[in-house]
Design a protein around this motif. Structure first.
Motif, PDB file in Angstrom:
ATOM      1  N   GLN A  49      35.360  39.135  26.460  1.00 57.12           N
ATOM      2  CA  GLN A  49      36.240  38.767  27.576  1.00 57.12           C
ATOM      3  C   GLN A  49      37.651  38.472  27.089  1.00 57.12           C
ATOM      4  OE1 GLN A  49      34.102  35.407  29.102  1.00 57.12           O
ATOM      5  NE2 GLN A  49      32.560  36.638  30.155  1.00 57.12           N
ATOM      6  N   ILE A  57      34.260  40.953  31.620  1.00 54.74           N
ATOM      7  CA  ILE A  57      34.565  40.041  32.727  1.00 54.74           C
ATOM      8  C   ILE A  57      33.740  40.406  33.956  1.00 54.74           C
ATOM      9  CG2 ILE A  57      36.371  39.302  34.340  1.00 54.74           C
ATOM     10  CD1 ILE A  57      38.367  39.490  32.038  1.00 54.74           C
ATOM     11  N   THR A  58      33.602  41.694  34.229  1.00 53.03           N
ATOM     12  CA  THR A  58      32.772  42.141  35.345  1.00 53.03           C
ATOM     13  C   THR A  58      31.310  41.766  35.119  1.00 53.03           C
ATOM     14  OG1 THR A  58      34.260  43.996  35.806  1.00 53.03           O
ATOM     15  CG2 THR A  58      32.021  44.153  36.671  1.00 53.03           C
ATOM     16  N   GLU A  61      30.908  38.220  36.041  1.00 48.00           N
ATOM     17  CA  GLU A  61      30.936  38.011  37.489  1.00 48.00           C
ATOM     18  C   GLU A  61      29.624  38.422  38.148  1.00 48.00           C
ATOM     19  OE1 GLU A  61      35.113  38.532  39.471  1.00 48.00           O
ATOM     20  OE2 GLU A  61      34.840  40.180  38.046  1.00 48.00           O
ATOM     21  N   ARG A  68      31.466  31.665  40.628  1.00 45.40           N
ATOM     22  CA  ARG A  68      32.223  32.068  39.436  1.00 45.40           C
ATOM     23  C   ARG A  68      33.605  32.601  39.787  1.00 45.40           C
ATOM     24  NH1 ARG A  68      28.017  34.613  34.934  1.00 45.40           N
ATOM     25  NH2 ARG A  68      26.796  32.708  34.712  1.00 45.40           N
ATOM     26  N   GLY A  69      33.759  33.066  41.005  1.00 44.32           N
ATOM     27  CA  GLY A  69      35.058  33.592  41.429  1.00 44.32           C
ATOM     28  C   GLY A  69      36.159  32.554  41.340  1.00 44.32           C
ATOM     29  N   ILE A  72      37.806  32.625  37.858  1.00 43.70           N
ATOM     30  CA  ILE A  72      38.260  33.922  37.337  1.00 43.70           C
ATOM     31  C   ILE A  72      39.625  33.822  36.658  1.00 43.70           C
ATOM     32  CG2 ILE A  72      39.261  34.597  39.562  1.00 43.70           C
ATOM     33  CD1 ILE A  72      37.594  36.929  36.973  1.00 43.70           C
ATOM     34  N   LEU A  76      40.519  35.000  32.919  1.00 37.89           N
ATOM     35  CA  LEU A  76      41.589  35.983  32.712  1.00 37.89           C
ATOM     36  C   LEU A  76      42.685  35.444  31.799  1.00 37.89           C
ATOM     37  CD1 LEU A  76      41.931  37.453  36.326  1.00 37.89           C
ATOM     38  CD2 LEU A  76      41.070  38.649  34.298  1.00 37.89           C
ATOM     39  N   TYR A  86      31.603  28.870  33.398  1.00 34.27           N
ATOM     40  CA  TYR A  86      32.993  28.825  32.942  1.00 34.27           C
ATOM     41  C   TYR A  86      33.028  28.235  31.540  1.00 34.27           C
ATOM     42  CZ  TYR A  86      32.672  24.066  34.922  1.00 34.27           C
ATOM     43  OH  TYR A  86      32.297  22.791  35.241  1.00 34.27           O
TER      44      TYR A  86
END
Length: 345
Positions: A49, A57-58, A61, A68-69, A72, A76, A86
């Protein structure tokens, strides 16, 4: 409240299932290896990541809940989550697993196993650095010093020597922490004047004030201005941090959610586990087959406790990995006990 209760019931069930499923040393080793492999895979995903971004990363998710959104942006920005929700839960898991890997690496004489554990340790430490959770790294350093001291066999007759060795390892760990931390993220690892660090003390005082008004807990974090120490009310950043966050300490968190009874049960749990691991260590003496496991598990709890002094990780928030480790500890002590009975008979 119901969600938290369900998590605790599920976590207790995991500890019971793990402890009941382990009947031999090979079973115990299998479960430990499965846990180490699982967290190492999560660490590899996390490193991916940070370095590559996609598809890691996908993958993160898709393998978790919709919540989890909300994390993000953190992922990132470079604070890896691995396969945890997280960065902070991943760091809590790493603080539990790294001491076990260190113990196996120090006590094992098989070349291929040492190579594997060295690779795993490097990956796990890099992942810890990429979570940017300072307390997890500090906990791991302390646990590593403890395991090294036990590898050298603690002797009451040479207490001064052992204290010097332990202090030396801690000093070396501190130097490595500063050096490596500065390389990865100077602002995060060696800067203790940021809002996150400065708000920790008022968080703890506020939690204690809250507990004095609600000695049986409230089941929710519902802090208001009246509980915040007056000396901090003139700092809006600290006030914002105290009100919008939990107490960032599993012990004061227990006070808030479950009151003084909850705090007593948490302390009792840790004291009982560490005491039983100590008793089992006395029984195995020079038997490295069980010794590395017992020392690794004990180091795991030390590391986790240190990390949880600055974060909310711990048994009573539904942390599945720590209950897995508790199940391993119960099983290890049980096996050592029955082995010692067989030797006597």
């Amino acid at each position: 409240m119901q969600v938290r209760l369900n998590l605790i019931i599920m976590s207790l069930s995991i500890a019971i299932i793990v402890s009941k499923s382990i009947r031999t040393y090979n079973h115990l080793k299998f479960f430990i290896n499965a846990l180490v492999w699982g967290i190492t895979v999560s660490s590899i995903v996390g490193i991916g990541q940070r370095i590559l971004g996609e598809p890691f990363i996908t993958l993160w998710e898709k393998t978790g809940s919709s919540e989890r959104g909300s994390h993000i942006l953190s992922v990132l920005s470079g604070r890896i989550a691995g396969l945890a929700d997280y960065a902070i839960p991943l760091a809590s898991q790493l603080s539990l697993i790294i001491p076990i890997v260190i113990a196996q690496l120090m006590f094992c004489n098989k070349k291929m196993l040492r190579i594997r554990n060295t690779i795993f340790l490097i990956l796990l430490v890099i992942a810890t650095l990429y979570t940017e959770v300072r307390s997890a790294l500090i906990g791991v350093c302390f646990a590593g010093a403890y395991i090294y001291l036990n590898k050298s066999n603690i002797n009451k007759k040479n207490l001064i020597r052992d204290i010097f060795r332990f202090s030396s390892v801690l000093l070396i760990s501190a130097i490595l922490y500063i050096g490596i931390g500065n390389y990865f993220n100077e602002d995060r690892f060696t800067n203790f004047t940021d809002e996150s660090a400065l708000s920790r003390l008022p968080m703890q005082i506020t939690a204690i004030n809250y507990a004095l008004y609600h000695p049986f807990g409230t089941g929710i974090y519902n802090i208001s201005y009246e509980y915040i120490p007056k000396g901090f009310l003139n700092n809006p950043e600290i006030i914002s941090g105290v009100i919008s966050n939990t107490s960032h300490n599993q012990f004061s968190n227990m006070l808030i959610y479950y009151g003084f009874i909850g705090l007593f049960l948490l302390v009792l749990l840790y004291v009982t586990i560490i005491k039983e691991l100590n008793e089992s260590l006395k029984k195995v003496q020079q038997n490295t087959q069980y010794k590395w496991i017992l020392i690794g598990l004990k180091g795991s709890f030390y590391s986790s406790i240190i990390n949880s002094l600055f974060h909310n990780g711990g048994p009573f928030i539904g942390d599945i990995v720590i209950w897995f480790v508790i199940g391993l500890s119960i099983a290890a002590c049980k096996l050592v006990y029955f082995n010692s009975l067989n030797k006597v008979s």
